[in-house]
Scaffold this motif. Structure first.
Motif, PDB file in Angstrom:
ATOM      1  N   ASN A 177     -10.279   1.338   8.220  1.00  0.00           N
ATOM      2  CA  ASN A 177     -10.699   2.677   8.629  1.00  0.00           C
ATOM      3  C   ASN A 177      -9.580   3.675   8.369  1.00  0.00           C
ATOM      4  N   VAL A 178      -9.885   4.714   7.625  1.00  0.00           N
ATOM      5  CA  VAL A 178      -8.901   5.778   7.419  1.00  0.00           C
ATOM      6  C   VAL A 178      -9.177   6.844   8.465  1.00  0.00           C
ATOM      7  N   LYS A 179      -8.171   7.066   9.318  1.00  0.00           N
ATOM      8  CA  LYS A 179      -8.359   8.042  10.387  1.00  0.00           C
ATOM      9  C   LYS A 179      -7.718   9.371   9.991  1.00  0.00           C
ATOM     10  N   THR A 180      -8.518  10.430  10.041  1.00  0.00           N
ATOM     11  CA  THR A 180      -7.978  11.769   9.831  1.00  0.00           C
ATOM     12  C   THR A 180      -7.495  12.264  11.182  1.00  0.00           C
ATOM     13  N   MET A 181      -6.179  12.414  11.313  1.00  0.00           N
ATOM     14  CA  MET A 181      -5.598  12.642  12.638  1.00  0.00           C
ATOM     15  C   MET A 181      -6.086  13.926  13.304  1.00  0.00           C
ATOM     16  N   GLU A 182      -6.266  14.962  12.490  1.00  0.00           N
ATOM     17  CA  GLU A 182      -6.624  16.256  13.065  1.00  0.00           C
ATOM     18  C   GLU A 182      -7.978  16.211  13.773  1.00  0.00           C
ATOM     19  N   THR A 183      -8.958  15.521  13.142  1.00  0.00           N
ATOM     20  CA  THR A 183     -10.328  15.519  13.674  1.00  0.00           C
ATOM     21  C   THR A 183     -10.653  14.238  14.429  1.00  0.00           C
ATOM     22  N   GLY A 184      -9.891  13.176  14.152  1.00  0.00           N
ATOM     23  CA  GLY A 184     -10.212  11.891  14.751  1.00  0.00           C
ATOM     24  C   GLY A 184     -11.286  11.141  13.971  1.00  0.00           C
ATOM     25  N   ASP A 185     -11.823  11.753  12.923  1.00  0.00           N
ATOM     26  CA  ASP A 185     -12.846  11.096  12.101  1.00  0.00           C
ATOM     27  C   ASP A 185     -12.300   9.834  11.444  1.00  0.00           C
ATOM     28  N   GLN A 186     -13.183   8.830  11.322  1.00  0.00           N
ATOM     29  CA  GLN A 186     -12.788   7.600  10.644  1.00  0.00           C
ATOM     30  C   GLN A 186     -13.784   7.264   9.551  1.00  0.00           C
ATOM     31  N   THR A 187     -13.246   6.811   8.429  1.00  0.00           N
ATOM     32  CA  THR A 187     -14.114   6.395   7.323  1.00  0.00           C
ATOM     33  C   THR A 187     -13.632   5.041   6.829  1.00  0.00           C
ATOM     34  N   LYS A 188     -14.556   4.103   6.694  1.00  0.00           N
ATOM     35  CA  LYS A 188     -14.145   2.783   6.194  1.00  0.00           C
ATOM     36  C   LYS A 188     -14.009   2.830   4.672  1.00  0.00           C
ATOM     37  N   VAL A 189     -12.851   2.396   4.175  1.00  0.00           N
ATOM     38  CA  VAL A 189     -12.578   2.449   2.728  1.00  0.00           C
ATOM     39  C   VAL A 189     -12.008   1.098   2.287  1.00  0.00           C
ATOM     40  N   GLU A 190     -12.488   0.609   1.158  1.00  0.00           N
ATOM     41  CA  GLU A 190     -11.953  -0.652   0.614  1.00  0.00           C
ATOM     42  C   GLU A 190     -10.530  -0.442   0.127  1.00  0.00           C
ATOM     43  N   PHE A 191      -9.700  -1.481   0.254  1.00  0.00           N
ATOM     44  CA  PHE A 191      -8.300  -1.367  -0.189  1.00  0.00           C
ATOM     45  C   PHE A 191      -8.191  -0.771  -1.602  1.00  0.00           C
ATOM     46  N   GLY A 192      -9.049  -1.254  -2.477  1.00  0.00           N
ATOM     47  CA  GLY A 192      -8.986  -0.823  -3.878  1.00  0.00           C
ATOM     48  C   GLY A 192      -9.316   0.656  -4.068  1.00  0.00           C
ATOM     49  N   GLN A 193      -9.970   1.261  -3.075  1.00  0.00           N
ATOM     50  CA  GLN A 193     -10.379   2.673  -3.204  1.00  0.00           C
ATOM     51  C   GLN A 193      -9.489   3.622  -2.402  1.00  0.00           C
ATOM     52  N   LEU A 194      -8.506   3.036  -1.667  1.00  0.00           N
ATOM     53  CA  LEU A 194      -7.739   3.851  -0.718  1.00  0.00           C
ATOM     54  C   LEU A 194      -7.040   5.041  -1.352  1.00  0.00           C
ATOM     55  N   VAL A 195      -6.332   4.763  -2.440  1.00  0.00           N
ATOM     56  CA  VAL A 195      -5.554   5.824  -3.080  1.00  0.00           C
ATOM     57  C   VAL A 195      -6.483   6.951  -3.513  1.00  0.00           C
ATOM     58  N   GLN A 196      -7.583   6.543  -4.138  1.00  0.00           N
ATOM     59  CA  GLN A 196      -8.565   7.512  -4.610  1.00  0.00           C
ATOM     60  C   GLN A 196      -9.101   8.365  -3.449  1.00  0.00           C
ATOM     61  N   TYR A 197      -9.411   7.684  -2.349  1.00  0.00           N
ATOM     62  CA  TYR A 197      -9.958   8.381  -1.181  1.00  0.00           C
ATOM     63  C   TYR A 197      -8.976   9.449  -0.665  1.00  0.00           C
TER      64      TYR A 197
ATOM     65  N   LEU B 271       0.827  -1.223   0.000  1.00  0.00           N
ATOM     66  CA  LEU B 271       0.000   0.000   0.000  1.00  0.00           C
ATOM     67  C   LEU B 271       0.856   1.266   0.000  1.00  0.00           C
ATOM     68  N   VAL B 272       1.902   1.261   0.832  1.00  0.00           N
ATOM     69  CA  VAL B 272       2.770   2.444   0.890  1.00  0.00           C
ATOM     70  C   VAL B 272       3.302   2.746  -0.507  1.00  0.00           C
ATOM     71  N   SER B 273       3.709   1.698  -1.195  1.00  0.00           N
ATOM     72  CA  SER B 273       4.233   1.888  -2.543  1.00  0.00           C
ATOM     73  C   SER B 273       3.163   2.421  -3.490  1.00  0.00           C
ATOM     74  N   SER B 274       1.912   1.948  -3.352  1.00  0.00           N
ATOM     75  CA  SER B 274       0.882   2.435  -4.276  1.00  0.00           C
ATOM     76  C   SER B 274       0.489   3.884  -3.967  1.00  0.00           C
ATOM     77  N   PHE B 275       0.554   4.277  -2.679  1.00  0.00           N
ATOM     78  CA  PHE B 275       0.330   5.702  -2.366  1.00  0.00           C
ATOM     79  C   PHE B 275       1.398   6.563  -3.037  1.00  0.00           C
ATOM     80  N   ARG B 276       2.647   6.154  -2.823  1.00  0.00           N
ATOM     81  CA  ARG B 276       3.758   6.956  -3.373  1.00  0.00           C
ATOM     82  C   ARG B 276       3.660   7.062  -4.890  1.00  0.00           C
ATOM     83  N   ALA B 277       3.229   5.976  -5.513  1.00  0.00           N
ATOM     84  CA  ALA B 277       3.153   5.979  -6.979  1.00  0.00           C
ATOM     85  C   ALA B 277       2.158   7.028  -7.472  1.00  0.00           C
TER      86      ALA B 277
END
Ligand code: ATP
Ligand code: MG
Length: 422
Positions: free
Chosen positions: A397-417, A348-354
């Motif tokens: 769950n993708v956690k936005t650190m500033e707000t603490g909000d969490q959103t569930k995202v499928e692996f395949g949609q992570l980069v897009q999100y 995943l780290v590699s796909s984000f960087r890409a």
């Protein structure tokens, strides 16, 4: 063994290097706006280039150069400044023949001077400088000064003083030289040994002496301004008019002479005023050098430029408590618990960087809590935690650190999100 950086040099560590990059980016952007193009020249040149280009009677050539003989028995010198090299390149590559004149160049890079170390004075320091070669138009003098001022004001510095003077032309200098010799001869015995030899070789240098600065004869020395020829005076008037048009305020200091031999007409310095900067107040120096290209073997091509050091610029920002918005922009930290999750994390780290998202992860097999702390220290915008259940679900769950909000995202949609929400 206990190795340290050589005296007068410094390591620039992460935390500080971001500030350098920020300043360098501002400089490059400004040069682009003003249409100055980068030139990169070698870190060393033949010693003779500096003897000629900087001048035999200057402090730089007499005391400050790092000169060595190479295995081919050539005398080389680590560059103490950038103008001589830029002019050498201008002549060597026949840039005077280009259709576009003046040739507008800029450089940034380390310079080397054997100096006494103190705040704002190093033995290796980085200069940013520009040279506009091939025009004797007073409007370009004003442009060069405007660019120098723009560097500081863009970075948020405001307590600045632009000090200008005219060193006139050759006739001006000759008349002034005679007046100086007459003025200082009666007191020559009270001056430092350097000034005693300057009196014959280059009396103008006496005015720039740091040892004798307080000698009473300094204050009463004949000012160059009184010896300006008509055409020099007219040139100076025009420079000031252009500065006025640009809305740049300045102060005329008839005693301003610059450290290098080759200047004529316009000389200037930018000083920082107010509290908090210690003894060194000059941030930038520059001037016109109409004879230099010829001295270095080229055709008559008038030029003007300046140089400033990034070290003093950063000191000024610090003294004025100006924080650069360098941004610590880690976008995603991937926490992984267990072998399998780690495989996924690497992927995943590699796909984000890409996709241009900055991403990082743990490489010490730390516990969950320690990984979260690392994410905090890195100021991550988002964090995901991969464990067995996330792998099973193929979602996290993708956690936005500033707000603490969490959103569930499928692996395949992570980069897009992340791309949509960063
Ligand atoms: P100074 O009078 O301070 O010695 P200079 O006349 O030698 O300055 P220049 O050769 O004109 O300075 O260099 C232009 C600028 O480069 C200076 O205004 C200063 O910002 C910077 N500079 C010069 N020498 C050093 C140094 N040893 N360390 C850091 N910055 C320097
Ligand atoms: Mg100096």
């Amino acid at each position: 063994m206990n190795f340290k950086v050589p005296k007068g040099t410094q390591d620039i560590l992460p935390g500080q290097s971001e500030k350098w990059q920020y300043v360098e980016r501002v400089i490059r952007d400004l040069c682009e706006k003003y249409r100055y193009n980068e030139i990169r020249t070698p870190m060393f040149e033949s010693t003779e280039l500096f003897q000629r280009g900087v001048g035999d009677t200057t402090d730089i050539v007499q005391k400050e150069m790092y000169t060595f003989t190479d295995k081919g028995n050539r005398s080389l010198t680590l560059r103490p400044e950038g103008t001589a090299s830029a002019v050498r390149a201008y002549v060597e590559h026949k840039m005077f023949g280009q259709a576009d004149q003046p040739v507008k160049l800029y450089y940034t890079g380390p310079m080397f001077r054997y100096e006494r170390q103190q705040a704002g004075r190093y033995r290796q320091f980085v200069q940013f400088g520009v040279e506009a070669i091939g025009s004797a138009d007073p409007a370009i003098d004003a442009e060069v000064m405007a660019l120098a001022m723009d560097v500081y004001t863009t970075l948020g510095l405001s307590d600045l003083k632009l000090v200008i003077n005219s060193l006139g032309d050759k006739d001006t200098r000759d008349a002034h030289r005679s007046a100086l010799i007459e003025h200082f001869t009666p007191v020559v015995g009270e001056l430092c040994s350097d000034c005693q030899s300057r009196l014959e070789k280059n009396p103008l240098r006496i005015l720039d002496c740091k040892v004798d600065a307080k000698h009473p004869a300094m204050a009463t020395a004949p000012a160059l301004t009184n010896y300006l020829t008509d055409s020099s005076a007219e040139y100076f008037t025009k420079v000031k008019q252009y500065l006025d048009v640009l809305g740049i305020s300045y102060e005329v200091d008839p005693n301003l002479v610059r450290g290098l031999d080759y200047y004529n007409h316009t000389a200037f310095e930018i000083m920082i005023t107010g509290e908090g900067f210690g003894s060194i107040t000059t941030l930038c120096g520059g001037g016109r050098y109409n004879g230099l290209v010829e001295d270095i073997g080229g055709p008559e091509s008038p030029g003007i430029g300046f140089a400033l050091s990034i070290e003093r610029l950063l000191l000024a920002l610090e003294a004025k408590n100006i924080e650069l918005a360098t941004g610590n922009n880690l976008e995603m930290y991937v926490v992984a618990m267990g072998e399998e999750a780690k495989l996924k994390a690497v992927e995943l780290v590699s796909s984000f960087r890409a996709k241009g998202i900055s991403a990082d992860m743990d490489y010490l097999d730390r516990k969950m809590k320690a990984q979260m702390k690392a994410a905090d220290r890195a100021n991550a915008k988002f964090v995901i935690v991969l464990g067995e259940s996330e792998l099973e679900e193929q979602a996290v769950n993708v956690k936005t650190m500033e707000t603490g909000d969490q959103t569930k995202v499928e692996f395949g949609q992570l980069v897009q999100y992340v791309l949509e929400n960063k």
